[in-house]
Design a protein around this motif. Structure first.
Motif, short mmCIF file in Angstrom:
data_model
loop_
_atom_site.label_atom_id
_atom_site.label_comp_id
_atom_site.label_asym_id
_atom_site.label_seq_id
_atom_site.Cartn_x
_atom_site.Cartn_y
_atom_site.Cartn_z
N LYS A 1 -47.61 -16.08 36.19
CA LYS A 1 -46.93 -17.17 35.47
C LYS A 1 -47.88 -18.34 35.26
N LEU A 2 -48.59 -18.70 36.31
CA LEU A 2 -49.52 -19.81 36.22
C LEU A 2 -50.62 -19.52 35.21
N PHE A 3 -51.15 -18.31 35.22
CA PHE A 3 -52.19 -17.89 34.29
C PHE A 3 -51.69 -17.98 32.84
N TRP B 1 -53.10 -20.77 29.96
CA TRP B 1 -53.79 -20.38 28.73
C TRP B 1 -52.99 -20.71 27.48
N LEU B 2 -51.68 -20.63 27.54
CA LEU B 2 -50.89 -21.03 26.37
C LEU B 2 -51.03 -22.53 26.11
N LEU B 3 -50.97 -23.32 27.18
CA LEU B 3 -51.15 -24.76 27.01
C LEU B 3 -52.57 -25.11 26.56
N PHE B 4 -53.55 -24.37 27.07
CA PHE B 4 -54.94 -24.60 26.66
C PHE B 4 -55.13 -24.31 25.17
N ALA C 1 -51.13 -18.73 19.97
CA ALA C 1 -50.29 -18.88 21.16
C ALA C 1 -49.02 -18.03 21.03
N ALA C 2 -48.44 -17.98 19.84
CA ALA C 2 -47.23 -17.17 19.63
C ALA C 2 -47.53 -15.68 19.80
#
Length: 154
Positions: free
Chosen positions: A93-95, A99-102, A127-128
């Motif tokens: 989840k953290l990963f 990466w989506l936020l990045f 991201a999508a």
């Protein structure tokens, strides 16, 4: 309930008593078994307590999309109810979130810097696609995990 990260909830009605369910799961949890010893059998990693269990399907090669199964057992007069939550592991989840936020932050910065909305739209599109990829692979692994759990319980 709609969530951004992959998860699934279900309730199973099982004809077995709660202690029988826990006993079957306890025999299927073996962290020392090798790939050759497990051929054709189902094994899980995890733990079992009095009325709960937290397991994941035993895998032989890396796979970040295997769900962790958190379940609570409630006894009934003819068997038991299993309240099951399937979710990604916390590290996964953290990963995914990072990466989506990045990707989104990089697309916002590059779109603002070069004054071009196409960079922003491309970042949102990437991201999508990444988000869809995570959901798609989670669903594949959810199906395999669910089938293995039902096979142990039948």
């Amino acid at each position: 309930m709609l969530t951004l990260l992959p998860s699934h909830q279900e309730t199973l009605v099982v004809a077995l008593r709660g202690d029988e369910v826990l006993a079957r799961l306890f025999t299927a949890i073996d962290n020392r078994v090798t790939k050759e010893e497990a051929r054709g059998q189902i094994f899980f990693n995890g733990g079992v307590t009095n009325d709960r269990f937290r397991i994941s399907l035993r895998i032989w090669r890396p796979n970040n999309y295997v769900p962790v199964v958190n379940a609570r057992i409630d006894p009934t007069s003819t068997g038991c109810l299993l309240f099951i939550d399937y979710a990604l592991f916390p590290a996964t989840k953290l990963f995914v979130i990072f990466w989506l936020l990045f990707i989104l932050a990089a697309s916002i910065v590059s779109g603002y810097h070069w004054k071009n909305i196409i960079y922003l739209m491309a970042g949102v599109g990437i991201a999508a696609v990444a988000w869809w990829f995570v959901w798609y692979n989670f669903r594949i692994q959810l199906k395999a995990t669910r089938e293995a759990l039902l096979k142990i319980l039948s």
